[in-house]
Design an enzyme around this catalytic site. Structure first.
Site, PDB file in Angstrom:
ATOM      1  N   SER A   1       0.983  -1.441   0.133  1.00 42.88           N
ATOM      2  CA  SER A   1      -0.341  -0.447  -0.007  1.00 42.88           C
ATOM      3  C   SER A   1       0.752   1.530  -0.219  1.00 42.88           C
ATOM      4  O   SER A   1       1.692   1.435  -1.096  1.00 42.88           O
ATOM      5  CB  SER A   1      -0.738  -0.415   1.753  1.00 42.88           C
ATOM      6  OG  SER A   1      -2.205   0.910   1.423  1.00 42.88           O
TER       7      SER A   1
ATOM      8  N   ASP B   1      -9.926  -5.947  -2.983  1.00 45.06           N
ATOM      9  CA  ASP B   1      -9.175  -4.814  -2.448  1.00 45.06           C
ATOM     10  C   ASP B   1     -10.351  -4.620  -2.779  1.00 45.06           C
ATOM     11  O   ASP B   1     -11.154  -3.209  -3.397  1.00 45.06           O
ATOM     12  CB  ASP B   1      -7.895  -4.627  -3.798  1.00 45.06           C
ATOM     13  CG  ASP B   1      -7.168  -3.526  -2.784  1.00 45.06           C
ATOM     14  OD1 ASP B   1      -8.040  -2.860  -2.100  1.00 45.06           O
ATOM     15  OD2 ASP B   1      -5.781  -3.735  -3.105  1.00 45.06           O
TER      16      ASP B   1
ATOM     17  N   HIS C   1      -7.257  -6.271   0.705  1.00 46.18           N
ATOM     18  CA  HIS C   1      -5.741  -5.583   0.766  1.00 46.18           C
ATOM     19  C   HIS C   1      -4.415  -5.486   1.265  1.00 46.18           C
ATOM     20  O   HIS C   1      -3.719  -5.117   1.254  1.00 46.18           O
ATOM     21  CB  HIS C   1      -6.359  -3.622   1.253  1.00 46.18           C
ATOM     22  CG  HIS C   1      -5.226  -2.703   0.950  1.00 46.18           C
ATOM     23  ND1 HIS C   1      -5.071  -1.616   0.010  1.00 46.18           N
ATOM     24  CD2 HIS C   1      -4.756  -1.787   2.280  1.00 46.18           C
ATOM     25  CE1 HIS C   1      -4.010  -1.301  -0.206  1.00 46.18           C
ATOM     26  NE2 HIS C   1      -3.932  -0.726   0.830  1.00 46.18           N
TER      27      HIS C   1
END
Length: 322
Positions: free
Chosen positions: A103, A241, A269
């Protein structure tokens, strides 16, 4: 100047430029630097660290403003984080690493490779930022006026406990069409728990303002992707996600056509948490089957002089079977 400490539970601390940073260092072999995402910490990698440490030296830090690291009024830009990782690697005596970023940590990983190509062997991006503007509206709200005050109220002891218990209960929801929306809520509960700390809220808000505005992600790798010409890159994404769209995996394939891109089903995610064995296998295969980048200043200069070329057609995205 630095000062190192170690706690009984294996978390180590080093003070650099007056700021204390926490990290885990375990295993032996080629070095892997695992960078967590926004508002998370090193524990996001807990399921994969023991698997990877059988073959690799694994370093998993708490980025500044996160976890057990200090949360000062400081530089929370991607460049600042990349510098911090360079300093940490130097103190630990590690010259070259394979950088794995999840991320926001993916943005830090790309920035590290851009600033310090001579120290970067490979890059793996996991549900990474920097591949397109879209991002969950809940992250955009962090920069909104009044967010800090609302969070201060919502993280009061009684209210916070009800919220986190509810989120974890939803996360344990068995299956069905809603599962893709509830899968990551236990991680969200951990984030909400961390926001009881005023310093953490301060750091997260400043970080978000550095990389996101109301239109979405500001920072992108698209203008510098051509510099990955000789840098092995792999991309892993969760099909479900809900934070950063899975279609950004195809953007990565288009920007870095020699990269390997894998989309894992039944994953959100946090694919490294949803499928730790499969994720560890993918990372091991990536390291084993790719030659480490060899920095060549003349080639880097030539790439910079030639500048950005038009992106090629999107590459094929493989789908995992976890």
């Amino acid at each position: 100047m630095s000062k190192q400490q170690t706690t009984p539970d294996g978390v180590e601390f080093v003070t650099v430029h007056g700021k204390r940073r926490a990290y885990i260092k375990t295993g032996s072999g080629p070095a892997l630097l695992l960078l967590h995402g926004l508002a998370c910490d090193r524990t996001t990698w807990d399921a994969v660290i023991p698997l990877l440490a059988k073959k690799y030296t694994v370093i998993a830090p708490d980025l500044l403003g996160h976890g057990l690291s200090d949360k000062p009024r400081a530089d929370y830009t991607l460049g600042g984080y990349a510098n911090g990782m360079r300093d940490l690697m130097t103190i630990l005596g590690i010259d070259k690493v394979t950088v794995v970023g999840h991320s926001f940590g993916g943005g830090v990983a790309m920035q590290f490779a851009y600033q310090f190509p001579e120290r970067t062997q490979r890059v793996m991006l996991v549900s990474s930022g920097g591949m397109g503007p879209e991002v969950s509206p809940f992250i955009k709200l962090i920069q909104a006026p009044g967010w800090e005050g609302v969070m201060r109220l919502l993280t009061l002891p009684g209210i916070r406990h009800v919220e986190t218990a509810g989120l974890r209960a939803l996360a344990s929801y068995g299956g069905g069409p809603l599962r893709k929306y509830t899968r990551d809520l236990d991680e969200v509960a951990t984030i909400v728990e961390s926001w009881k700390d005023r310093r953490t809220r301060f750091a997260i808000r400043h970080l978000v303002r550095a990389v996101i505005d109301w239109r979405g992600q500001i920072v992108t790798m698209s203008d510098r992707a051509y510099l990955t010409d000789s840098m092995p890159m792999a991309v892993v994404w969760g099909r479900d996600d809900q934070v950063i769209p899975v279609r950004h995996a195809s953007n990565a394939a288009a920007l870095a056509p020699d990269s390997t891109v894998t989309v894992l089903p039944e994953s959100g995610h946090f694919p490294h948490r949803d499928h730790p064995e499969e994720f560890s296998r993918l990372l091991d295969e990536f390291v084993t089957n790719s030659e480490p980048a060899s920095y060549n200043r003349a080639k880097f200069r030539r790439l910079l002089r030639n500048g950005h070329a038009a992106p090629p057609p999107a590459a094929l995205v493989s789908v995992g079977t976890a």
